[in-house]
Motif scaffolding. Structure first.
Motif, mmCIF file in Angstrom:
data_model
loop_
_atom_site.group_PDB
_atom_site.id
_atom_site.type_symbol
_atom_site.label_atom_id
_atom_site.label_comp_id
_atom_site.label_asym_id
_atom_site.label_seq_id
_atom_site.Cartn_x
_atom_site.Cartn_y
_atom_site.Cartn_z
ATOM 1 N N PRO A 1 0.802 -1.229 0.000
ATOM 2 C CA PRO A 1 0.000 0.000 0.000
ATOM 3 C C PRO A 1 0.827 1.267 0.000
ATOM 4 O O PRO A 1 0.335 2.333 -0.364
ATOM 5 C CB PRO A 1 -0.820 -0.121 1.288
ATOM 6 C CG PRO A 1 0.007 -1.005 2.169
ATOM 7 C CD PRO A 1 0.692 -1.970 1.262
ATOM 8 N N GLY A 2 2.087 1.189 0.431
ATOM 9 C CA GLY A 2 2.941 2.371 0.468
ATOM 10 C C GLY A 2 4.364 2.003 0.141
ATOM 11 O O GLY A 2 4.711 0.821 0.025
ATOM 12 N N PRO A 3 5.223 2.994 -0.029
ATOM 13 C CA PRO A 3 6.610 2.703 -0.364
ATOM 14 C C PRO A 3 7.349 2.042 0.801
ATOM 15 O O PRO A 3 6.998 2.228 1.964
ATOM 16 C CB PRO A 3 7.197 4.084 -0.666
ATOM 17 C CG PRO A 3 6.342 5.034 0.110
ATOM 18 C CD PRO A 3 4.965 4.437 0.090
ATOM 19 N N ALA A 4 8.385 1.252 0.460
ATOM 20 C CA ALA A 4 9.237 0.657 1.497
ATOM 21 C C ALA A 4 10.022 1.766 2.181
ATOM 22 O O ALA A 4 10.363 2.788 1.580
ATOM 23 C CB ALA A 4 10.183 -0.354 0.868
ATOM 24 N N HIS A 5 10.313 1.555 3.457
ATOM 25 C CA HIS A 5 11.057 2.530 4.242
ATOM 26 C C HIS A 5 12.517 2.090 4.355
ATOM 27 O O HIS A 5 12.807 1.004 4.852
ATOM 28 C CB HIS A 5 10.438 2.683 5.623
ATOM 29 C CG HIS A 5 9.042 3.210 5.595
ATOM 30 N ND1 HIS A 5 8.754 4.549 5.425
ATOM 31 C CD2 HIS A 5 7.847 2.574 5.678
ATOM 32 C CE1 HIS A 5 7.443 4.727 5.429
ATOM 33 N NE2 HIS A 5 6.862 3.532 5.566
ATOM 34 N N ALA A 6 13.416 2.943 3.888
ATOM 35 C CA ALA A 6 14.840 2.624 3.883
ATOM 36 C C ALA A 6 15.597 3.605 4.766
ATOM 37 O O ALA A 6 15.258 4.787 4.849
ATOM 38 C CB ALA A 6 15.396 2.682 2.460
ATOM 39 N N LEU A 7 16.632 3.089 5.425
ATOM 40 C CA LEU A 7 17.518 3.909 6.245
ATOM 41 C C LEU A 7 18.943 3.690 5.763
ATOM 42 O O LEU A 7 19.388 2.545 5.643
ATOM 43 C CB LEU A 7 17.399 3.515 7.716
ATOM 44 C CG LEU A 7 18.410 4.152 8.688
ATOM 45 C CD1 LEU A 7 18.205 5.662 8.758
ATOM 46 C CD2 LEU A 7 18.282 3.531 10.071
ATOM 47 N N VAL A 8 19.665 4.781 5.481
ATOM 48 C CA VAL A 8 21.066 4.706 5.059
ATOM 49 C C VAL A 8 21.922 5.345 6.140
ATOM 50 O O VAL A 8 21.727 6.515 6.490
ATOM 51 C CB VAL A 8 21.289 5.405 3.705
ATOM 52 C CG1 VAL A 8 22.777 5.383 3.326
ATOM 53 C CG2 VAL A 8 20.457 4.736 2.614
ATOM 54 N N LEU A 9 22.861 4.582 6.682
ATOM 55 C CA LEU A 9 23.773 5.066 7.717
ATOM 56 C C LEU A 9 25.143 5.294 7.089
ATOM 57 O O LEU A 9 25.853 4.345 6.760
ATOM 58 C CB LEU A 9 23.870 4.049 8.863
ATOM 59 C CG LEU A 9 22.570 3.769 9.623
ATOM 60 C CD1 LEU A 9 22.787 2.673 10.651
ATOM 61 C CD2 LEU A 9 22.050 5.028 10.297
ATOM 62 N N GLY A 10 25.487 6.560 6.917
ATOM 63 C CA GLY A 10 26.754 6.925 6.285
ATOM 64 C C GLY A 10 26.648 8.313 5.696
ATOM 65 O O GLY A 10 25.547 8.870 5.575
ATOM 66 N N ALA A 11 27.801 8.866 5.324
ATOM 67 C CA ALA A 11 27.795 10.211 4.744
ATOM 68 C C ALA A 11 28.819 10.325 3.630
ATOM 69 O O ALA A 11 29.201 11.422 3.249
ATOM 70 C CB ALA A 11 28.095 11.245 5.835
ATOM 71 N N ASP A 12 29.260 9.191 3.075
ATOM 72 C CA ASP A 12 30.287 9.197 2.041
ATOM 73 C C ASP A 12 29.665 8.999 0.663
ATOM 74 O O ASP A 12 28.441 9.061 0.501
ATOM 75 C CB ASP A 12 31.321 8.106 2.337
ATOM 76 C CG ASP A 12 30.689 6.715 2.367
ATOM 77 O OD1 ASP A 12 29.449 6.610 2.318
ATOM 78 O OD2 ASP A 12 31.457 5.725 2.429
ATOM 79 N N ASP A 13 30.509 8.751 -0.338
ATOM 80 C CA ASP A 13 30.012 8.545 -1.700
ATOM 81 C C ASP A 13 29.093 7.331 -1.783
ATOM 82 O O ASP A 13 28.123 7.331 -2.542
ATOM 83 C CB ASP A 13 31.190 8.375 -2.657
ATOM 84 C CG ASP A 13 31.985 9.655 -2.827
ATOM 85 O OD1 ASP A 13 31.760 10.370 -3.812
ATOM 86 O OD2 ASP A 13 32.839 9.944 -1.961
ATOM 87 N N ALA A 14 29.397 6.283 -1.012
ATOM 88 C CA ALA A 14 28.549 5.096 -1.024
ATOM 89 C C ALA A 14 27.156 5.415 -0.484
ATOM 90 O O ALA A 14 26.150 4.971 -1.045
ATOM 91 C CB ALA A 14 29.202 3.990 -0.198
ATOM 92 N N ALA A 15 27.095 6.177 0.592
ATOM 93 C CA ALA A 15 25.807 6.536 1.174
ATOM 94 C C ALA A 15 24.985 7.378 0.200
ATOM 95 O O ALA A 15 23.782 7.142 0.008
ATOM 96 C CB ALA A 15 26.015 7.295 2.486
ATOM 97 N N ARG A 16 25.631 8.358 -0.418
ATOM 98 C CA ARG A 16 24.904 9.212 -1.370
ATOM 99 C C ARG A 16 24.380 8.399 -2.550
ATOM 100 O O ARG A 16 23.243 8.606 -3.014
ATOM 101 C CB ARG A 16 25.810 10.356 -1.836
ATOM 102 C CG ARG A 16 26.047 11.398 -0.755
ATOM 103 C CD ARG A 16 26.805 12.594 -1.294
ATOM 104 N NE ARG A 16 28.217 12.302 -1.499
ATOM 105 C CZ ARG A 16 29.150 12.418 -0.553
ATOM 106 N NH1 ARG A 16 28.815 12.783 0.665
ATOM 107 N NH2 ARG A 16 30.426 12.156 -0.822
ATOM 108 N N ALA A 17 25.188 7.458 -3.044
ATOM 109 C CA ALA A 17 24.743 6.626 -4.159
ATOM 110 C C ALA A 17 23.598 5.720 -3.739
ATOM 111 O O ALA A 17 22.637 5.511 -4.494
ATOM 112 C CB ALA A 17 25.914 5.800 -4.694
ATOM 113 N N ALA A 18 23.677 5.169 -2.523
ATOM 114 C CA ALA A 18 22.606 4.303 -2.039
ATOM 115 C C ALA A 18 21.298 5.076 -1.888
ATOM 116 O O ALA A 18 20.226 4.599 -2.287
ATOM 117 C CB ALA A 18 23.013 3.671 -0.704
ATOM 118 N N VAL A 19 21.387 6.278 -1.328
ATOM 119 C CA VAL A 19 20.194 7.104 -1.155
ATOM 120 C C VAL A 19 19.554 7.402 -2.507
ATOM 121 O O VAL A 19 18.338 7.232 -2.702
ATOM 122 C CB VAL A 19 20.540 8.412 -0.420
ATOM 123 C CG1 VAL A 19 19.381 9.403 -0.507
ATOM 124 C CG2 VAL A 19 20.884 8.138 1.041
ATOM 125 N N GLY A 20 20.371 7.855 -3.462
ATOM 126 C CA GLY A 20 19.837 8.195 -4.779
ATOM 127 C C GLY A 20 19.205 7.009 -5.481
ATOM 128 O O GLY A 20 18.126 7.118 -6.088
#
Length: 346
Positions: free
Chosen positions: A163-182
């Motif tokens: 019924p709704g989008p999956a909820h994701a949490l990304v722990l990090g602040a580097d290039d990997a985190a930014r790519a995962a978020v995007g």
């Protein structure tokens, strides 16, 4: 000068330090390129492609004999009885704190070793040479896809399924985190990022409601990765949730109890995946990014066709591990002294 690209031998390693597409850029710096036969095979690059680009394809023994500079993804794994000669240069992801006595051997042999994983993070000049950053971005992308694939539901809201989008949490602040978020957002997940402080007490709800979690905080040199997700955190997640730890390795990871390159069920049914080698799974993209780092470093080092090694240069100072018979990385040298004293060696 001659630059030699050797074949990777580590199990599962499919990357190559220089693709045929990058040979001409290196040749433009005044370097002649040799490639070990089969070096690009696992990355879908044939010996013929390298020859067409202007490189010579040769056996390993000839590569070692003729090369002034050796380039690889991982440190060279040489056959028994073969060593590097005085004055030869090695460029790779060295991770020197995990092989201090090999580093000392290079220094004693007069080898210059330069780590593409040691580029200073805050230097604009060094950014194009930073292989950690370039590979991390790909790791974050792959981590998002892996998490989505193992999750028990679609990421976007789907009629009749979720019924709704999956909820994701990304722990990090580097290039990997930014790519995962995007990537997760493009896949339709609702994404939030988390604080990077010490793990919170179990039951505080930091991971509550998360369908999937991606962690990306790499270890500092010589230290294990920080633990961001505890067993208590995992116990509070719902069955079917997924956690992907891109920092997982032999020294642990961001998730308590994670095993490198393995997936397992924890607690009531949370899938935990230790995924510290994700870029190897996309060898063409990873090799392309790595080859750009190699070319940028060479452009910084080469003057009139000759290699210019200057330990006082801010970029080189950070990346030089051995040179002129010395271990230049101070933390590595200190580790060597400590381990030598414990072992009672000279």
């Amino acid at each position: 000068m001659t630059l030699g690209v050797y074949k990777e031998t580590a199990p599962g390693e499919r990357r190559v330090a220089l693709l045929p597409e990058s040979v001409r850029a290196v040749a433009a710096l005044g370097l002649f390129v040799l490639v070990e036969s089969g070096a690009g095979a696992l990355g879908f690059r044939s010996d013929a492609r390298y020859r067409e680009s202007g490189a010579d394809v040769v056996p390993l023994d000839e590569l070692l004999d003729r090369s002034d500079v050796l380039v690889g993804v991982r440190p060279p794994n040489l056959p028994a009885g073969r060593g590097l000669r005085r004055g030869q240069v090695v460029i790779a992801l060295l991770d020197p704190m995990h092989m201090p006595f090999r580093v000392r051997g290079w220094a004693d042999a007069g080898v210059t070793a330069i780590g593409l994983d040691l580029a200073p993070e805050n230097s604009v000049l060094a950014r194009p040479m930073d292989a950690v950053a370039s590979q991390a971005g790909l790791a974050g992308y792959k981590a998002a896809l892996l998490a989505a694939d193992r999750l028990d539901r679609p990421l976007p809201a789907t009629a009749g399924a979720s019924p709704g989008p999956a909820h994701a949490l990304v722990l990090g602040a580097d290039d990997a985190a930014r790519a995962a978020v995007g990537t997760l957002r493009r896949l339709g997940a609702e994404v939030r990022t988390g604080a990077l402080g010490p793990p919170e007490p179990p039951g505080t709800g930091r991971l509550a409601g998360a369908d999937l979690v991606v962690t990306t905080v790499r270890p500092r040199r010589g230290r294990p990765p920080p633990v961001l997700v505890t067993a208590g955190d995992l116990a509070g997640m719902r069955p079917g949730a997924v956690v992907v730890d891109t920092a997982a390795g032999p020294d642990g990871g961001n998730v308590e109890g994670v095993e490198a390159e393995r997936a397992g069920l924890v607690g009531a049914g949370v899938t935990v995946i230790g995924a510290g080698r994700l870029p190897e799974g996309i060898p063409v993209a990873a090799s392309t990014a790595y080859a750009r780092n190699v070319t940028a470093l060479l452009a910084h080092l080469v003057r009139d066709g000759e290699l210019w090694i200057e330990p006082d240069d801010p970029v080189q100072k950070a990346m030089l591990v051995t040179h002129d018979g010395l271990v230049r990385a101070e933390d590595v040298w200190q580790l060597i002294l400590e381990q030598t004293a414990v072992a009672g060696l000279p």
